[in-house]
Scaffold this motif. Structure first.
Motif, short mmCIF file in Angstrom:
data_model
loop_
_atom_site.label_atom_id
_atom_site.label_comp_id
_atom_site.label_asym_id
_atom_site.label_seq_id
_atom_site.Cartn_x
_atom_site.Cartn_y
_atom_site.Cartn_z
N UNK A 196 -1.31 0.33 11.59
CA UNK A 196 -2.00 0.16 10.49
C UNK A 196 -1.27 -0.04 9.23
N UNK A 197 0.06 0.07 9.06
CA UNK A 197 0.58 -0.28 7.92
C UNK A 197 1.42 -1.59 7.85
N UNK A 198 1.22 -2.11 9.20
CA UNK A 198 1.72 -3.63 9.26
C UNK A 198 1.62 -4.58 8.31
N UNK A 254 -11.80 6.39 -6.08
CA UNK A 254 -11.78 6.28 -4.82
C UNK A 254 -12.52 7.70 -4.03
N UNK A 255 -12.59 8.75 -4.90
CA UNK A 255 -13.53 9.69 -4.79
C UNK A 255 -14.93 9.17 -4.48
N UNK A 256 -15.17 8.38 -5.30
CA UNK A 256 -16.71 7.81 -5.17
C UNK A 256 -16.77 6.42 -4.19
N UNK A 257 -15.68 5.77 -4.30
CA UNK A 257 -16.14 4.60 -3.48
C UNK A 257 -14.64 4.29 -2.69
N UNK A 258 -14.33 4.94 -1.52
CA UNK A 258 -13.20 4.98 -0.82
C UNK A 258 -12.86 3.66 -0.38
N UNK A 259 -11.80 3.10 -0.15
CA UNK A 259 -10.93 1.91 0.38
C UNK A 259 -10.67 2.45 1.65
N UNK A 260 -11.23 1.60 2.92
CA UNK A 260 -11.05 2.17 4.05
C UNK A 260 -10.85 0.87 5.00
N UNK A 261 -10.27 1.36 6.23
CA UNK A 261 -10.06 0.24 7.04
C UNK A 261 -11.67 -0.27 7.59
N UNK A 262 -12.22 0.57 7.61
CA UNK A 262 -13.75 0.34 8.45
C UNK A 262 -14.54 -0.60 7.09
N UNK A 263 -14.16 -0.49 5.91
CA UNK A 263 -15.07 -1.13 4.85
C UNK A 263 -14.24 -2.54 4.53
N UNK A 264 -12.98 -2.45 4.92
CA UNK A 264 -12.27 -3.70 4.55
C UNK A 264 -11.49 -3.73 3.45
N UNK A 265 -11.60 -2.85 2.49
CA UNK A 265 -11.14 -2.63 1.01
C UNK A 265 -9.75 -2.21 1.00
N UNK A 266 -9.22 -1.80 2.40
CA UNK A 266 -8.01 -0.99 2.16
C UNK A 266 -6.92 -2.25 2.28
N UNK A 267 -7.22 -3.42 2.58
CA UNK A 267 -6.12 -4.47 2.87
C UNK A 267 -6.61 -5.67 1.86
N UNK A 268 -5.88 -5.88 0.62
CA UNK A 268 -6.05 -6.87 -0.26
C UNK A 268 -4.98 -8.02 -0.31
N UNK A 269 -5.65 -9.14 -0.94
CA UNK A 269 -4.83 -10.45 -0.88
C UNK A 269 -3.39 -10.07 -1.51
N UNK A 270 -2.31 -10.56 -1.04
CA UNK A 270 -0.88 -10.11 -1.73
C UNK A 270 -0.97 -11.12 -3.28
#
Length: 292
Positions: free
Chosen positions: A109-111, A276-292
């Protein structure tokens, strides 16, 4: 609301000071402080079989020098293990892996952060605590590219080059964050799942006052997962705790503080006003990976 648990001197791990930031913790573990962050050497002094855990900032020459001092000139590690891909843990990974011709192991998941395909979510400067948090949008979050040297940690939980150790998935601070655990002597390399000094204040970063903290607030996008990881680590009842920031800790007082952190995580660790306490970024919602 306190963001840390103060620790007294009895909670500090007994160390042998080897000079220049290098401290021996056990017969096969040494911790190297690199400015604001730690890396760990696993292997007996003078031995041929050793592993580097995390690589600090751009501190290649320092790591190389201390490795040669501990293991001997020309002895390269079996592998580099990354607890996660944040800039202060991977700064020397590409250079050292190329120089030593060794693999770099991380959780899959860090790849995306380690193969050049995605950036971490933006830092949150409004978590409170001081100047380091306010400056956090300036810290690098773009990926590195480790190329073909990047390999997944074995799915069976073993750690390459570290017999007797297991890796544990401890997400929250990063989706593929891992900690390393040795049951035989209850030694725990926690990475940033929990840390032993504050990272939000410039004063805390410089002084390295021993305190039990949750993960660095400004770079933690999933607090629900972070809570679970802290609780998982506390349940291990470690005797020795080495974290990504701050001094190594040991003993009953350390365990008591770790349990208190796990029990009162929401009050102690989670910033009341954090995005992120209010709106977490997760793998499930897709917000954890951003365009570089």
């Amino acid at each position: 609301m306190s963001s840390q648990i103060p620790l007294d001197a009895a909670c500090l791990a007994p160390v042998s000071d080897l000079g220049d930031g290098l401290n021996s913790l056990t017969d096969d573990l040494a911790c190297l402080r690199l400015s604001i962050v730690n890396c760990v050497f696993h292997g007996r002094p003078g031995g041929e079989d050793w592993v580097l855990v995390d690589t600090g900032l751009s501190t290649t020459s320092t790591i190389r020098d201390r490795a040669e001092r501990r293991f001997g000139s020309g002895r390269r590690p079996a592998a580099i293990i990354l607890t996660h891909g944040h800039f202060d843990h991977v700064g020397s990974a590409a250079t050292l892996a190329e120089e030593w011709d060794v693999p770099v192991h991380a959780h899959p998941l860090e790849f995306p952060y380690l193969n050049g395909s995605a950036s971490y979510p933006p830092a949150d400067p409004w978590v409170g605590g001081g100047l380091m948090a306010l400056l956090s949008p300036l810290y690098p979050r773009d990926p590195v590219d480790l190329g073909a040297r990047l390999q997944a940690l074995p799915p069976d939980g073993t750690v390459p080059g570290m017999p007797g150790w297991r890796w544990l998935h401890t997400p929250g601070h990063a989706p593929g964050h891992v900690s390393l655990w040795r049951e035989a002597d209850r030694s725990l390399i926690a990475g940033d799942a929990v840390i032993a000094t504050g990272q939000e204040s410039a004063y805390e970063v410089m002084v390295q006052q021993p305190e039990m903290h949750g993960p660095p607030r400004y770079f933690t996008p999933d607090w629900d997962a972070a809570r679970g990881s802290a609780q998982q680590l506390a349940a291990l009842e470690p005797q020795l705790l080495v974290t990504g920031h701050g001094p190594a800790l040991a003993g009953a007082g350390m365990r008591q503080a770790l349990h208190r952190l796990a029990r009162d995580f929401d009050r102690i660790a989670i910033p009341a006003g954090g995005r992120y306490a209010r709106n977490p970024a997760t793998v499930e919602n897709g917000d954890i990976y951003r365009d570089p």
